[in-house]
Design a protein around this motif. Sequence first.
Motif, PDB file in Angstrom:
ATOM      1  N   LEU A  90      93.251  -7.014 -94.691  1.00 17.31           N
ATOM      2  CA  LEU A  90      93.460  -5.575 -94.199  1.00 17.31           C
ATOM      3  C   LEU A  90      91.921  -5.126 -94.577  1.00 17.31           C
ATOM      4  N   TYR A  91      90.738  -5.765 -94.137  1.00 16.26           N
ATOM      5  CA  TYR A  91      89.476  -5.011 -94.514  1.00 16.26           C
ATOM      6  C   TYR A  91      89.157  -4.002 -93.724  1.00 16.26           C
ATOM      7  N   LYS A  92      89.521  -4.214 -92.262  1.00 19.28           N
ATOM      8  CA  LYS A  92      89.030  -3.051 -91.639  1.00 19.28           C
ATOM      9  C   LYS A  92      89.741  -1.738 -91.992  1.00 19.28           C
ATOM     10  N   GLU A  93      91.106  -1.888 -92.383  1.00 15.47           N
ATOM     11  CA  GLU A  93      91.619  -0.758 -92.790  1.00 15.47           C
ATOM     12  C   GLU A  93      91.236  -0.028 -94.028  1.00 15.47           C
ATOM     13  N   ILE A  94      90.633  -1.230 -94.966  1.00 14.32           N
ATOM     14  CA  ILE A  94      90.357  -0.555 -96.013  1.00 14.32           C
ATOM     15  C   ILE A  94      88.761   0.077 -96.091  1.00 14.32           C
ATOM     16  N   GLN A  95      88.084  -0.619 -95.223  1.00 15.58           N
ATOM     17  CA  GLN A  95      86.603   0.198 -95.011  1.00 15.58           C
ATOM     18  C   GLN A  95      86.795   1.341 -94.465  1.00 15.58           C
ATOM     19  N   ALA A  96      87.845   1.589 -93.551  1.00 14.44           N
ATOM     20  CA  ALA A  96      88.022   2.697 -92.758  1.00 14.44           C
ATOM     21  C   ALA A  96      88.375   4.123 -93.649  1.00 14.44           C
ATOM     22  N   ALA A  97      88.757   3.671 -94.865  1.00 11.76           N
ATOM     23  CA  ALA A  97      89.035   4.784 -95.824  1.00 11.76           C
ATOM     24  C   ALA A  97      87.979   5.374 -96.603  1.00 11.76           C
ATOM     25  N   THR A  98      86.763   4.737 -96.404  1.00  9.18           N
ATOM     26  CA  THR A  98      85.618   5.242 -96.984  1.00  9.18           C
ATOM     27  C   THR A  98      84.056   5.010 -96.343  1.00  9.18           C
ATOM     28  N   ASP A  99      83.063   5.764 -96.531  1.00 15.07           N
ATOM     29  CA  ASP A  99      81.824   5.597 -95.770  1.00 15.07           C
ATOM     30  C   ASP A  99      80.860   4.502 -96.753  1.00 15.07           C
ATOM     31  N   ILE A 100      81.558   4.123 -97.839  1.00 16.06           N
ATOM     32  CA  ILE A 100      80.646   3.203 -98.764  1.00 16.06           C
ATOM     33  C   ILE A 100      80.999   1.934 -98.154  1.00 16.06           C
ATOM     34  N   PRO A 101      79.649   1.065 -98.132  1.00 15.19           N
ATOM     35  CA  PRO A 101      79.861  -0.136 -97.443  1.00 15.19           C
ATOM     36  C   PRO A 101      80.873  -0.985 -98.528  1.00 15.19           C
ATOM     37  N   ILE A 102      81.720  -1.902 -97.944  1.00 18.38           N
ATOM     38  CA  ILE A 102      82.352  -2.910 -98.626  1.00 18.38           C
ATOM     39  C   ILE A 102      81.723  -4.130 -98.020  1.00 18.38           C
ATOM     40  N   ILE A 103      81.281  -5.146 -99.043  1.00 15.78           N
ATOM     41  CA  ILE A 103      80.926  -6.289 -98.575  1.00 15.78           C
ATOM     42  C   ILE A 103      81.983  -7.358 -98.041  1.00 15.78           C
ATOM     43  N   HIS A 104      81.895  -7.834 -97.132  1.00 14.43           N
ATOM     44  CA  HIS A 104      83.071  -8.865 -96.761  1.00 14.43           C
ATOM     45  C   HIS A 104      82.789 -10.405 -97.250  1.00 14.43           C
ATOM     46  N   MET A 105      83.696 -10.474 -98.076  1.00  7.85           N
ATOM     47  CA  MET A 105      83.512 -11.711 -98.789  1.00  7.85           C
ATOM     48  C   MET A 105      83.545 -12.747 -97.879  1.00  7.85           C
ATOM     49  N   PRO A 106      84.640 -13.105 -97.173  1.00  4.69           N
ATOM     50  CA  PRO A 106      84.739 -14.258 -96.353  1.00  4.69           C
ATOM     51  C   PRO A 106      83.555 -14.431 -95.364  1.00  4.69           C
ATOM     52  N   HIS A 107      83.213 -13.323 -94.577  1.00  5.30           N
ATOM     53  CA  HIS A 107      82.102 -13.458 -93.775  1.00  5.30           C
ATOM     54  C   HIS A 107      80.727 -13.865 -94.357  1.00  5.30           C
ATOM     55  N   LEU A 108      80.713 -13.265 -95.781  1.00  2.93           N
ATOM     56  CA  LEU A 108      79.444 -13.749 -96.483  1.00  2.93           C
ATOM     57  C   LEU A 108      79.267 -15.034 -96.761  1.00  2.93           C
ATOM     58  N   ILE A 110      80.742 -17.663 -95.121  1.00  4.32           N
ATOM     59  CA  ILE A 110      80.713 -18.542 -93.983  1.00  4.32           C
ATOM     60  C   ILE A 110      79.218 -18.512 -93.392  1.00  4.32           C
ATOM     61  N   THR A 111      78.831 -17.445 -93.390  1.00  7.88           N
ATOM     62  CA  THR A 111      77.313 -17.312 -92.836  1.00  7.88           C
ATOM     63  C   THR A 111      76.447 -18.074 -93.897  1.00  7.88           C
ATOM     64  N   THR A 112      76.767 -17.819 -95.123  1.00 14.17           N
ATOM     65  CA  THR A 112      76.012 -18.581 -96.279  1.00 14.17           C
ATOM     66  C   THR A 112      76.164 -20.198 -96.044  1.00 14.17           C
ATOM     67  N   MET A 113      77.329 -20.881 -95.762  1.00 14.13           N
ATOM     68  CA  MET A 113      77.604 -21.955 -95.382  1.00 14.13           C
ATOM     69  C   MET A 113      76.825 -22.690 -94.370  1.00 14.13           C
ATOM     70  N   SER A 242      73.336  -3.708 -92.587  1.00 17.42           N
ATOM     71  CA  SER A 242      73.477  -4.222 -91.172  1.00 17.42           C
ATOM     72  C   SER A 242      72.765  -5.590 -91.532  1.00 17.42           C
ATOM     73  N   LYS A 243      72.040  -6.127 -92.349  1.00 15.05           N
ATOM     74  CA  LYS A 243      71.291  -7.317 -92.518  1.00 15.05           C
ATOM     75  C   LYS A 243      71.631  -8.000 -93.890  1.00 15.05           C
ATOM     76  N   ILE A 244      72.718  -7.958 -94.546  1.00 16.12           N
ATOM     77  CA  ILE A 244      72.897  -8.516 -95.674  1.00 16.12           C
ATOM     78  C   ILE A 244      73.769  -9.845 -95.518  1.00 16.12           C
ATOM     79  N   TYR A 245      74.114 -10.117 -94.305  1.00 13.23           N
ATOM     80  CA  TYR A 245      74.958 -11.272 -94.011  1.00 13.23           C
ATOM     81  C   TYR A 245      74.159 -12.547 -93.608  1.00 13.23           C
TER      82      TYR A 245
END
Length: 245
Positions: A90-108, A110-113, A242-245
């Motif tokens: 439910l990342y999208k719904e959680i992120q929609a509750a705040t303007d503070i960036p939440i780092i997406h752990m799975p995306h981070l 796999i991009t690292t992998m 926008s460039k942390i992944y």
Amino acid sequence: MKNFFTIIGGMGTLATESYMRILNQRTKTTKDQDYLDYIIVNHATVPDRTDYIIDHSKPSFLPSLVEDVKQQSLLQPVFMVIICNTAHYLYKEIQAATDIPIIHMPHLAITTMKKQYPQAKKIGLIATKGTLADHIYENEIKEAGFNISLGDQAVQDEVESLIYDDIKVNGSVDKEKYHHILNTMHDKFNCDVIVLGCTELSLAQEMAPDHGYDVIDAQSIIADKSIELGLKLRKGEEIDFSKIY
């Protein structure tokens, strides 16, 4: 406190402790003031994520996490991390509750992998049945251009036993069981790299590492990213999220 970040944890608590240990151990320090500034929210009573994903008649974890991020947003952290892979369903719904960036752990992870193992052919994924059912990691892996194996029911039973019976219930890591899971994914299912898609598995890797296999430990990766970003905050540098992944 200014220029800090927030950790939304407690899912489970031992995994969150593992993240904090790694975070603090890897931060280069010579005095108290060298450690990073952060707030830890150990919300242990968040409803079970897998239960809800498998059966939507069970209590949703969304209200609890939305409450957490809204409360923390009042304190104005620069970013947040959620130390639970399954909660990213439910990342999208959680992120929609705040303007503070939440780092997406799975995306981070796999991009690292993809950067670390560009020549890998088949990726093994071990995780809770909730994470497998929500396809977060599966979709990330496929979109990155890799083939994927989820093992079989015998592997999944071992994974669930390690996560729930050993770690969540007994508070311990069964070293032999963890290593057998990795060995099976590598030898039987021909996985070049194995993704640890649950923070309890990250705890297993911390406590009983097996260096004979290439693993992607999402919690370890987000800990490193937290340090990187935390040090930028310490130096007063701007962060382009926008460039942390």
